[in-house]
Design an enzyme around this catalytic site. Structure first.
Site, PDB file in Angstrom:
ATOM      1  N   MET A  22       0.850  -1.195   0.000  1.00  0.00           N
ATOM      2  CA  MET A  22       0.000   0.000   0.000  1.00  0.00           C
ATOM      3  C   MET A  22       0.887   1.247   0.000  1.00  0.00           C
ATOM      4  SD  MET A  22      -3.415  -0.933   2.099  1.00  0.00           S
ATOM      5  CE  MET A  22      -2.780  -0.712   3.730  1.00  0.00           C
TER       6      MET A  22
ATOM      7  N   LEU B  63       6.716   2.805   1.689  1.00  0.00           N
ATOM      8  CA  LEU B  63       7.635   1.671   1.813  1.00  0.00           C
ATOM      9  C   LEU B  63       8.722   1.922   2.857  1.00  0.00           C
ATOM     10  CD1 LEU B  63       8.084   0.712  -1.957  1.00  0.00           C
ATOM     11  CD2 LEU B  63       6.290   0.044  -0.347  1.00  0.00           C
ATOM     12  N   HIS B  64       9.002   0.874   3.622  1.00  0.00           N
ATOM     13  CA  HIS B  64      10.072   0.939   4.622  1.00  0.00           C
ATOM     14  C   HIS B  64      10.977  -0.276   4.425  1.00  0.00           C
ATOM     15  CE1 HIS B  64       7.641  -2.076   6.610  1.00  0.00           C
ATOM     16  NE2 HIS B  64       6.621  -1.243   6.636  1.00  0.00           N
ATOM     17  N   GLU B  65      11.896  -0.479   5.373  1.00  0.00           N
ATOM     18  CA  GLU B  65      12.880  -1.561   5.165  1.00  0.00           C
ATOM     19  C   GLU B  65      12.244  -2.953   5.123  1.00  0.00           C
ATOM     20  OE1 GLU B  65      16.570  -1.230   7.462  1.00  0.00           O
ATOM     21  OE2 GLU B  65      16.140   0.918   7.561  1.00  0.00           O
TER      22      GLU B  65
ATOM     23  N   HIS C 174       9.373  -3.690   3.574  1.00  0.00           N
ATOM     24  CA  HIS C 174       9.023  -3.891   2.161  1.00  0.00           C
ATOM     25  C   HIS C 174      10.294  -4.133   1.334  1.00  0.00           C
ATOM     26  CE1 HIS C 174       5.611  -1.189   3.466  1.00  0.00           C
ATOM     27  NE2 HIS C 174       4.946  -2.183   2.921  1.00  0.00           N
TER      28      HIS C 174
ATOM     29  N   GLN D 183     -10.176  -2.235   3.110  1.00  0.00           N
ATOM     30  CA  GLN D 183      -9.606  -2.883   4.293  1.00  0.00           C
ATOM     31  C   GLN D 183      -9.420  -1.915   5.456  1.00  0.00           C
ATOM     32  OE1 GLN D 183      -6.001  -4.233   1.940  1.00  0.00           O
ATOM     33  NE2 GLN D 183      -4.989  -3.914   3.900  1.00  0.00           N
TER      34      GLN D 183
ATOM     35  N   LYS E 163       5.311  -9.818   9.682  1.00  0.00           N
ATOM     36  CA  LYS E 163       4.754  -8.944  10.733  1.00  0.00           C
ATOM     37  C   LYS E 163       3.226  -9.039  10.774  1.00  0.00           C
ATOM     38  CE  LYS E 163       4.154  -4.323  10.944  1.00  0.00           C
ATOM     39  NZ  LYS E 163       2.853  -4.214  11.552  1.00  0.00           N
TER      40      LYS E 163
ATOM     41  N   GLN F 257      -2.661 -11.904   8.448  1.00  0.00           N
ATOM     42  CA  GLN F 257      -2.841 -11.657   7.004  1.00  0.00           C
ATOM     43  C   GLN F 257      -2.154 -12.762   6.202  1.00  0.00           C
ATOM     44  OE1 GLN F 257      -2.517  -7.799   4.838  1.00  0.00           O
ATOM     45  NE2 GLN F 257      -0.442  -8.407   4.391  1.00  0.00           N
TER      46      GLN F 257
ATOM     47  N   SER G 175       7.135  -0.405  10.406  1.00  0.00           N
ATOM     48  CA  SER G 175       5.752  -0.256   9.947  1.00  0.00           C
ATOM     49  C   SER G 175       5.535   1.182   9.526  1.00  0.00           C
ATOM     50  CB  SER G 175       4.803  -0.599  11.101  1.00  0.00           C
ATOM     51  OG  SER G 175       3.508  -0.113  10.829  1.00  0.00           O
TER      52      SER G 175
HETATM   53  O1  PAF Z   1      -0.035  -5.648   3.731  1.00  0.00           O
HETATM   54  C1  PAF Z   1      -0.483  -4.765   2.976  1.00  0.00           C
HETATM   55  O2  PAF Z   1       0.169  -3.764   2.692  1.00  0.00           O
HETATM   56  C2  PAF Z   1      -1.878  -4.935   2.387  1.00  0.00           C
HETATM   57  O3  PAF Z   1      -2.716  -5.582   3.277  1.00  0.00           O
HETATM   58  C3  PAF Z   1      -1.882  -5.632   1.024  1.00  0.00           C
HETATM   59  C4  PAF Z   1      -1.388  -7.054   1.116  1.00  0.00           C
HETATM   60  C5  PAF Z   1      -1.021  -4.864   0.029  1.00  0.00           C
HETATM   61  C6  PAF Z   1      -3.314  -5.675   0.461  1.00  0.00           C
HETATM   62  O4  PAF Z   1      -3.861  -4.394   0.321  1.00  0.00           O
END
Ligand code: PAF
Length: 286
Positions: free
Chosen positions: A29, A32-34, A36, A60, A148, A152, A184
């Site tokens: 989404m 971005l951090h370390e 990702h 979500q 983390k 999910q 995060s």
């Molecule tokens: O973990 C996330 O950033 C989101 O839940 C995802 C998997 C991109 C779905 O929107």
């Protein structure tokens, strides 16, 4: 790095790719951090092409205010992806994901009943629906998720197995700050004092792990070890629990010959100022 601004641009690319090119997919989404970065870096090592997506998925989020204040840092994110060697980023429009008349959703099972599923009603339906759409649109055969967000990850794996999806789900360990705080995008909301307090999440998880390593297997005692750490801090605990990693539910005390071997994980969610933080740690086989 190529930017696909909508589904049709993405589809032209996927259609032009030779079928033997392995594509690794990292859904995000943005902001971005370390954490990702570690997913993208691994995907780059393991695939011919790496496609990331950035889509702040409205379905979500429970609260509009949370969706509104979710950080949007597109240019920075693209720089990170390019530096790491991603081939392309997919930036779907809202219409690509939820066109007029959209009404079909994924309903998760028991693994979504507790914890994040209970605290954030509808969150996992929204998340799984968008992940399934992204899998379909990108035709990914390999996808990368962070540990983390353990619930999910559990539910994505379940969906892939339950619906016979032809995509491999790979996970990467949580990346932490030197004091243990899990990376995060929500950490940006912490004040200096809250940032200091937030290290207590890792201390609480570590306390459960130490008790487990000393031979403790009772979930209630492992949970108490986390509460003992957290009660001395400013965090407001939503849950500090031990789950069976194979069901993402509290461990069942009864064992018969059909029962699987349990593997315990400590999980927690807290509120700290304007931030809601989650984290978890695998304890081991019970
Ligand atoms: O973990 C996330 O950033 C989101 O839940 C995802 C998997 C991109 C779905 O929107």
């Amino acid at each position: 790095m190529i930017r696909f601004h909508n589904l049709s641009e993405l589809q032209q690319w996927t259609a032009s790719l030779p079928s033997n090119r392995a594509v690794g997919f990292v859904p995000t989404m943005g902001a971005l951090h370390e954490g990702h970065a570690s997913l993208v870096a691994r995907a780059v090592k393991e695939n011919d092409e790496v496609l990331a997506s950035i889509f702040v998925n409205p379905t979500q989020f429970q609260e509009l205010v949370d969706l509104d204040r979710y950080p949007r840092t597109l240019e920075q994110d693209c720089e990170v992806l390019e530096r790491l060697g991603a081939t392309a980023v997919y930036l779907p429009t809202e219409n690509d994901m939820y066109p007029r008349g959209f009404q079909t959703r994924i309903e998760p099972g028991e693994g979504a009943e507790w914890f994040e599923g209970e605290k954030r009603p509808g969150h996992f339906t929204g998340m799984l629906t968008v992940v399934l759409k992204l899998f379909q649109q990108t035709r990914a055969r390999r996808s990368y998720f962070g540990e983390k967000d353990a619930q999910q990850l559990f539910l994505v794996r379940r969906m892939v197995e339950d619906l016979d999806l032809n995509v491999e789900v790979l996970s990467c360990a949580t990346i932490r700050e030197p004091d243990g705080l899990a990376m995060s995008s929500r950490n940006a909301r912490l004040s200096e004092t809250e940032r200091f307090e937030s290290a207590s999440l890792w201390r609480a998880l570590s306390a459960a792990k130490s008790a487990f390593d000393r031979g403790e297997r009772r979930a209630s005692v492992l949970e108490q070890a986390m509460h003992d750490v957290l009660k001395a801090t400013a965090v407001e605990v939503e849950y500090a629990s031990v789950i069976d990693d194979l069901t993402f539910r509290p461990p069942e005390p009864t064992l018969d010959e059909h029962e699987h071997e349990q593997c315990l994980r400590a999980i927690l969610a807290v509120r700290l100022g304007a931030a809601r933080l989650i984290d978890n740690l695998l304890l081991g086989h019970a």
